[in-house]
Scaffold this active site. Structure first.
Site, PDB file in Angstrom:
ATOM      1  N   ASP A  34       0.813  -1.221   0.000  1.00 60.54           N
ATOM      2  CA  ASP A  34       0.000   0.000   0.000  1.00 60.54           C
ATOM      3  C   ASP A  34       0.846   1.270   0.000  1.00 60.54           C
ATOM      4  O   ASP A  34       0.311   2.373   0.053  1.00 60.54           O
ATOM      5  CB  ASP A  34      -0.968   0.009   1.176  1.00 60.54           C
ATOM      6  CG  ASP A  34      -0.270   0.093   2.540  1.00 60.54           C
ATOM      7  OD1 ASP A  34       0.973   0.056   2.580  1.00 60.54           O
ATOM      8  OD2 ASP A  34      -0.990   0.175   3.569  1.00 60.54           O
ATOM      9  N   ASP A 107       8.110   3.851  21.088  1.00 58.20           N
ATOM     10  CA  ASP A 107       8.075   5.297  21.250  1.00 58.20           C
ATOM     11  C   ASP A 107       6.793   5.682  21.972  1.00 58.20           C
ATOM     12  O   ASP A 107       5.696   5.475  21.447  1.00 58.20           O
ATOM     13  CB  ASP A 107       8.111   5.942  19.861  1.00 58.20           C
ATOM     14  CG  ASP A 107       8.755   7.314  19.867  1.00 58.20           C
ATOM     15  OD1 ASP A 107       8.605   8.024  20.866  1.00 58.20           O
ATOM     16  OD2 ASP A 107       9.396   7.658  18.864  1.00 58.20           O
ATOM     17  N   ASP A 209       9.117  10.454  23.934  1.00 55.64           N
ATOM     18  CA  ASP A 209       9.062  11.662  23.117  1.00 55.64           C
ATOM     19  C   ASP A 209       8.955  12.893  24.027  1.00 55.64           C
ATOM     20  O   ASP A 209       8.216  12.888  25.012  1.00 55.64           O
ATOM     21  CB  ASP A 209       7.844  11.573  22.194  1.00 55.64           C
ATOM     22  CG  ASP A 209       7.767  12.694  21.201  1.00 55.64           C
ATOM     23  OD1 ASP A 209       8.696  12.824  20.390  1.00 55.64           O
ATOM     24  OD2 ASP A 209       6.769  13.439  21.225  1.00 55.64           O
ATOM     25  N   GLU A 278      13.918  11.862  25.083  1.00 54.49           N
ATOM     26  CA  GLU A 278      14.282  12.943  24.165  1.00 54.49           C
ATOM     27  C   GLU A 278      14.181  14.269  24.920  1.00 54.49           C
ATOM     28  O   GLU A 278      13.142  14.565  25.509  1.00 54.49           O
ATOM     29  CB  GLU A 278      13.350  12.963  22.956  1.00 54.49           C
ATOM     30  CG  GLU A 278      13.606  14.133  22.018  1.00 54.49           C
ATOM     31  CD  GLU A 278      12.458  14.400  21.065  1.00 54.49           C
ATOM     32  OE1 GLU A 278      12.725  14.882  19.947  1.00 54.49           O
ATOM     33  OE2 GLU A 278      11.288  14.150  21.432  1.00 54.49           O
ATOM     34  N   HIS A 339      14.810  10.824  13.106  1.00 50.51           N
ATOM     35  CA  HIS A 339      13.706  11.148  12.205  1.00 50.51           C
ATOM     36  C   HIS A 339      13.322  12.620  12.223  1.00 50.51           C
ATOM     37  O   HIS A 339      12.412  13.030  11.494  1.00 50.51           O
ATOM     38  CB  HIS A 339      12.480  10.309  12.588  1.00 50.51           C
ATOM     39  CG  HIS A 339      11.941  10.657  13.948  1.00 50.51           C
ATOM     40  ND1 HIS A 339      12.645  10.404  15.097  1.00 50.51           N
ATOM     41  CD2 HIS A 339      10.799  11.254  14.335  1.00 50.51           C
ATOM     42  CE1 HIS A 339      11.951  10.823  16.141  1.00 50.51           C
ATOM     43  NE2 HIS A 339      10.831  11.354  15.704  1.00 50.51           N
ATOM     44  N   ASP A 340      13.981  13.434  13.062  1.00 51.06           N
ATOM     45  CA  ASP A 340      13.620  14.838  13.208  1.00 51.06           C
ATOM     46  C   ASP A 340      14.653  15.805  12.644  1.00 51.06           C
ATOM     47  O   ASP A 340      14.444  17.023  12.715  1.00 51.06           O
ATOM     48  CB  ASP A 340      13.420  15.175  14.696  1.00 51.06           C
ATOM     49  CG  ASP A 340      12.066  14.734  15.230  1.00 51.06           C
ATOM     50  OD1 ASP A 340      11.115  14.642  14.428  1.00 51.06           O
ATOM     51  OD2 ASP A 340      11.963  14.475  16.437  1.00 51.06           O
TER      52      ASP A 340
END
Length: 552
Positions: A34, A107, A209, A278, A339-340
């Site tokens: 997908d 996470d 997070d 984080e 990823h940031d």
């Protein structure tokens, strides 16, 4: 929940020096075609992950979510979003990872929820419902403007007007991500119950997070002005004024410590579990030290000091010496990418980053005292992908375009096979991925680097497997050598072993006398696949962008 009733479990402290590998589920493997990565797609690639020599995986969020911020806006903490699979798919992933010797960390987004979470739907319905104070609500000023000057990281005011309650609610991120009110103990209890749910399923730990965002100051005082910071990341700060304030009141509040202790008490009841937080703070290193000291809060934490552009020896020395001055018994997790932020393969030297520098970054990360956290694709030396505006998905980038393109460039699909459709991300007949595969990534695909001893992948594997046998790197104390214009040097020492690590972070050769007591040193490992560093008597000759480990 009653923390006093929890019985402490044994803990092997595997995390203390263990290597964590971050997987961004949307972009790792698409099992059903997908165009979006999923849990079975990750499970199918776990043999590759285990072959690297890492100890654990961290999975970015896969909970139910409207995906306004790609899973960091949770609508159900205790279920898998159908986009990623099912709870049974997660159990299968967990089982295979454990059979391969990999720990699984997930996470947990505790500071805020989605605005469609049932808690917020109820909270916004009136000012007197059972969850009326589960989120941060405040009246407007007399002129109708927000309660104070607090800003959202994603741009604009951190306050959103709600017509149902005729009040503003706080959102440190998107307006669709309202902040929970941690001053309400019922909120803490509810969140701890969701943490317990996954621990009972068998997860080995959490990445938390925005771990310093849980509490706000109930005074709602204005943050004091700072002006645009010049020495950090001016390219970002010039387009996003979030960093133009000192964030004294909207995060990093003293009450945070007590909640972290509640979290730690819960995890202590489960064998061999851990947490990495984080930290996004005006003084990130100080918060890392504070939040991981004493053995009663976070096990480890990372901040953004290594996730910027600093890659010269004096700048890196300043970061590590600053942490040493604060550290005590605290424990960092050092990351070079995630990823940031822009991938380290582009962030340090742009599109022309030398392969030797990519190897050197990995060697440095694995040499530091702490728990390294690698981001998927860094072991391939992937550069940041250049995403066209029409392909952007990240609301942060769409808002800040064109001078800041957001986070999509580090989130593109993992390239597995250069010749396969979509680089092997999905099935041959799969829908195009949610983000396009970056063409420069094809030559760096896994199948192009496997078996090549000169590849970045081979360097990471070699260093990761070698590191597992080095007690000084796993658990040893760390001492920095004096600052040098080209070379960052440090000593790692455990009772069984002593290692000297030297890294030439310059584009010119460097010559360095061995420190006192190291005159008889010999080379045991280096960042380059072929012998590059030379010992000439008691002097080390380091080519540009090279690193070496020595022992006596």
């Amino acid at each position: 929940m009653n923390e006093n009733a929890l019985t402490p479990a044994t803990n092997s402290n595997w995390w203390r020096g263990g290597v964590i590998y971050q997987i961004y589920p949307r972009s790792y493997g698409d099992s059903n075609g997908d165009g979006i990565g999923d849990l079975p797609g990750i499970t199918a690639r776990l043999d590759y992950v285990a072959s690297l020599g890492v100890d654990a995986i961290w999975l970015s969020p896969f909970f139910k979510s409207p995906m306004k911020d790609f899973g960091y806006d949770v609508s159900d903490y205790c279920d898998v979003d159908p986009m990623f699979g099912t709870l049974d798919d997660f159990r299968a992933l967990l089982d295979k990872a454990h059979r391969l010797g990999l720990k699984v960390m997930i996470d947990q987004v505790l500071s805020h929820t989605s605005d469609v979470h049932p808690w917020f739907v109820e909270s916004r319905s009136s000012r007197d419902n059972a969850k009326a104070d589960w989120y941060v609500w405040a009246d407007a000023k007399d002129d109708g403007t927000p309660p104070n000057n607090w800003l959202s990281i994603f741009g604009g005011s951190a306050w959103q007007w709600d017509t149902r309650r005729r009040q503003y609610y706080l959102h440190n991120f998107l307006a669709s991500q309202p902040d929970l009110n941690f001053h309400n103990k019922a909120v803490q209890d509810a969140l701890l119950t969701t943490v317990k749910f996954w621990l009972d399923l068998g997860v080995d730990g959490y990445r938390l997070d925005t771990a310093n965002f849980y509490f706000h100051s109930q005074s709602l005082k204005d943050n004091p002005p700072r002006g645009m910071p010049q020495g950090e990341d001016p390219a970002v700060n010039s387009v996003n004024p979030y960093a133009w304030q000192w964030h004294h009141y909207d995060k990093s509040q003293p009450e945070n410590l007590a909640f972290l202790r509640r979290l730690r008490t819960l995890l202590n009841a489960y064998p061999d579990t851990t947490m990495v937080g984080e930290i996004g703070d005006d003084d990130g290193l100080a918060r890392v030290a504070e939040y991981t000291s004493g053995g009663d809060k976070l096990h480890m934490a990372y901040c953004f000091d290594l996730l910027g552009g600093v890659h010269d020896a004096p700048g890196l020395h300043a970061i590590f010496s600053r942490f040493h001055s604060l550290g005590g018994d605290s424990w960092p997790s050092w990351a070079l990418s995630n990823h940031d932020c822009v991938r380290v393969g582009s962030r340090w030297r742009g599109a022309d980053t030398p392969v030797a520098l990519k190897r050197l970054g990995g060697a440095l990360q694995l040499a530091l005292m702490g728990s390294p956290c690698l981001y998927q694709g860094d072991e391939l030396g992937l550069p940041e992908a250049d995403i066209a505006f029409e392909d952007l998905q990240d609301p942060y980038g769409i808002t800040m375009w064109p001078d800041f393109k957001g986070r999509d460039g580090c989130r593109t699909p993992m390239p597995w096979s250069a010749q396969a459709p979509h680089a092997g991300f999905g099935t041959p007949a799969a829908t195009a991925p949610w983000l396009p595969v970056a063409q420069p990534h094809l030559a760096l695909a896994v199948d192009q680097q496997e078996g090549d001893p000169a590849s970045v992948l081979s360097t990471y594997r070699r260093l990761l497997h070698w590191r597992k046998q080095q007690p000084a790197l796993l658990h040893g104390a760390e001492t920095l050598l004096p600052v040098h214009p080209q070379v960052l040097g440090l000593v790692r020492e455990a009772p069984q072993q002593k290692l000297l690590a030297l890294f030439n972070f310059s584009d010119a050769p460097a010559s360095l006398p061995l420190p006192a007591g190291w005159e008889a040193a010999r080379i045991v490992q280096q960042s380059e696949p072929t012998e590059a560093v030379r010992l000439e008597g008691t002097t080390v000759q380091l080519p540009a962008w090279s690193g070496v480990f020595l022992t006596v």
